[in-house]
Scaffold this active site. Sequence first.
Site, mmCIF file in Angstrom:
data_model
loop_
_atom_site.group_PDB
_atom_site.id
_atom_site.type_symbol
_atom_site.label_atom_id
_atom_site.label_comp_id
_atom_site.label_asym_id
_atom_site.label_seq_id
_atom_site.Cartn_x
_atom_site.Cartn_y
_atom_site.Cartn_z
ATOM 1 N N HIS A 12 0.876 -1.193 0.000
ATOM 2 C CA HIS A 12 0.000 0.000 0.000
ATOM 3 C C HIS A 12 0.906 1.233 0.000
ATOM 4 O O HIS A 12 1.481 1.587 1.027
ATOM 5 C CB HIS A 12 -0.898 -0.006 1.244
ATOM 6 C CG HIS A 12 -1.845 1.162 1.310
ATOM 7 N ND1 HIS A 12 -3.190 1.010 1.582
ATOM 8 C CD2 HIS A 12 -1.665 2.496 1.130
ATOM 9 C CE1 HIS A 12 -3.777 2.193 1.581
ATOM 10 N NE2 HIS A 12 -2.862 3.121 1.311
ATOM 11 N N HIS A 14 1.670 5.331 -1.706
ATOM 12 C CA HIS A 14 1.281 6.506 -2.503
ATOM 13 C C HIS A 14 2.533 7.070 -3.166
ATOM 14 O O HIS A 14 3.454 7.517 -2.472
ATOM 15 C CB HIS A 14 0.639 7.570 -1.608
ATOM 16 C CG HIS A 14 -0.619 7.080 -0.964
ATOM 17 N ND1 HIS A 14 -1.857 7.191 -1.577
ATOM 18 C CD2 HIS A 14 -0.840 6.436 0.207
ATOM 19 C CE1 HIS A 14 -2.778 6.649 -0.788
ATOM 20 N NE2 HIS A 14 -2.185 6.173 0.295
ATOM 21 N N LYS A 95 -9.104 -0.244 -5.650
ATOM 22 C CA LYS A 95 -9.129 0.388 -4.331
ATOM 23 C C LYS A 95 -10.424 1.168 -4.142
ATOM 24 O O LYS A 95 -10.737 2.055 -4.942
ATOM 25 C CB LYS A 95 -7.927 1.333 -4.203
ATOM 26 C CG LYS A 95 -7.879 2.147 -2.922
ATOM 27 C CD LYS A 95 -7.587 1.285 -1.705
ATOM 28 C CE LYS A 95 -7.707 2.076 -0.403
ATOM 29 N NZ LYS A 95 -6.618 3.010 -0.173
ATOM 30 N N HIS A 134 -10.439 1.212 1.948
ATOM 31 C CA HIS A 134 -10.151 2.150 3.044
ATOM 32 C C HIS A 134 -11.389 2.101 3.929
ATOM 33 O O HIS A 134 -12.395 2.740 3.622
ATOM 34 C CB HIS A 134 -9.904 3.564 2.500
ATOM 35 C CG HIS A 134 -9.555 4.543 3.578
ATOM 36 N ND1 HIS A 134 -8.370 5.248 3.608
ATOM 37 C CD2 HIS A 134 -10.229 4.922 4.693
ATOM 38 C CE1 HIS A 134 -8.337 6.021 4.680
ATOM 39 N NE2 HIS A 134 -9.461 5.850 5.355
ATOM 40 N N HIS A 168 -4.596 -0.770 5.864
ATOM 41 C CA HIS A 168 -4.033 -0.044 7.020
ATOM 42 C C HIS A 168 -4.901 -0.141 8.276
ATOM 43 O O HIS A 168 -5.399 0.862 8.779
ATOM 44 C CB HIS A 168 -3.738 1.413 6.676
ATOM 45 C CG HIS A 168 -4.778 2.143 5.872
ATOM 46 N ND1 HIS A 168 -6.092 2.197 6.236
ATOM 47 C CD2 HIS A 168 -4.680 2.854 4.724
ATOM 48 C CE1 HIS A 168 -6.752 2.898 5.348
ATOM 49 N NE2 HIS A 168 -5.927 3.305 4.420
ATOM 50 N N ASP A 240 1.533 2.549 3.523
ATOM 51 C CA ASP A 240 0.689 3.746 3.393
ATOM 52 C C ASP A 240 1.556 4.993 3.477
ATOM 53 O O ASP A 240 1.109 6.042 3.954
ATOM 54 C CB ASP A 240 -0.436 3.768 4.451
ATOM 55 C CG ASP A 240 -1.514 4.792 4.086
ATOM 56 O OD1 ASP A 240 -1.554 5.224 2.930
ATOM 57 O OD2 ASP A 240 -2.290 5.153 4.984
ATOM 58 N N HIS A 244 3.452 14.388 1.518
ATOM 59 C CA HIS A 244 2.862 15.699 1.237
ATOM 60 C C HIS A 244 3.991 16.708 1.382
ATOM 61 O O HIS A 244 4.886 16.518 2.228
ATOM 62 C CB HIS A 244 1.762 16.035 2.256
ATOM 63 C CG HIS A 244 0.544 15.172 2.144
ATOM 64 N ND1 HIS A 244 -0.476 15.425 1.255
ATOM 65 C CD2 HIS A 244 0.182 14.042 2.801
ATOM 66 C CE1 HIS A 244 -1.419 14.501 1.380
ATOM 67 N NE2 HIS A 244 -1.038 13.633 2.304
HETATM 68 C C1 NCD Z 1 -3.297 9.088 2.192
HETATM 69 C C2 NCD Z 1 -2.859 10.120 1.154
HETATM 70 O O1 NCD Z 1 -2.305 11.158 1.541
HETATM 71 O O2 NCD Z 1 -3.044 9.871 -0.040
HETATM 72 N N1 NCD Z 1 -3.316 9.690 3.500
HETATM 73 C C3 NCD Z 1 -3.255 9.071 4.688
HETATM 74 O O3 NCD Z 1 -3.378 9.743 5.712
HETATM 75 N N2 NCD Z 1 -3.050 7.783 4.780
HETATM 76 C C4 NCD Z 1 -4.618 8.510 1.797
HETATM 77 C C5 NCD Z 1 -5.030 7.301 2.585
HETATM 78 O O4 NCD Z 1 -4.479 6.214 2.411
HETATM 79 O O5 NCD Z 1 -5.927 7.436 3.418
HETATM 80 ZN ZN ZN Z 2 -3.167 5.100 1.663
#
Ligand code: NCD
Ligand code: ZN
Length: 337
Positions: A12, A14, A95, A134, A168, A240, A244
Amino acid sequence: MKIEISSPLDMHLHLRDGAMLDNIAQCSSNSFAGAIVMPNLLPPVTSKEEIIAYKKRIKLAIKDDTFTPYMTLFFKNSYDFDFLSSIKEEIIAIKLYPAGITTNSEGGVDGFDIESLKMTLDAMSELEIPLCIHGETNGFVMDRESEFIPIYEKIATAFPKLKIIMEHITSKDSVQALDRFENLYATITLHHLIITLDDVAGGMLKPHLFCKPIAKRPEDRFALRKLAFSGHPKVMFGSDSAPHPQHAKESCGCAAGVFTAPIALQVLTELFLQNSTIENLQKFVSDNARNIYSNIVIPSKIVTLEKRSFIVPSNYGGVVPMFANEEIPFSIVDIKG
Ligand code: NCD
Ligand code: ZN
């Protein structure tokens, strides 16, 4: 002492897009053999063309690293059998996000009545495409995951051939739900094995530890640890890791997501060693995923770690990682493959 991990997988992840993708992709592709890439881009990934194009951009960003991005589609209940058959070869899973529950999930699902999900979930069952969820309601923030469990159970009962991954998980209720249904599986992050809500908000507010689902109570963390350290065959590592930009985290209206990709294997090694369960680390970070996602081809990669302290950089291309500026005891000393 040297610890070897064979073909670690992050189930998982991003990776984002554009400059952020270029900045952070190698934090994962350096050390992992592959990862499931989340589709919550803006706009989300909902077509075959977008998947193919996104995968190409990921491949460019990871340069020569040995790493397979396993692609996912953003769930819509309008996907039918023909559409999904045409896309099956390009994806590992779909997803599902409840609408508006987390970053870039506005186009997610509004209601969970079986009738509205049936066409797509029947097709996924038939085509053997796993469903990653999720699992949070829009209730009180500490209870959202527990409140979602009846929805998991409803879907697991109505679609017994569908593999459903509770993404998660953060609560002892989810840990207990896992074994009630044969077709339920779970991922656990690194940060939820380490922190509770106290670490996020018990003292000075720590924006870099704020994520969805929010970290819970000590007894929840205890249940997660017990499950992960046991090497339970239905549980996989999914970081996860959700980068950012620093300004989006250190702001009023802090974005949710913890960035753990660069330190994940080092800290997992420390945790599993501390708990005398190092023999189960390989299951948690690779073997279980290989069995659950039975058709995946995994590149061979051997990552060697050693007890050698490592000062975590303050940021990676403008993203602050977990443990920034702190010393962690394990380092990656060799990567083959
Ligand atoms: C994730 C994101 O920033 O894309 N953020 C998070 O807090 N985990 C999205 C997600 O998996 O909920
Ligand atoms: Zn995520």
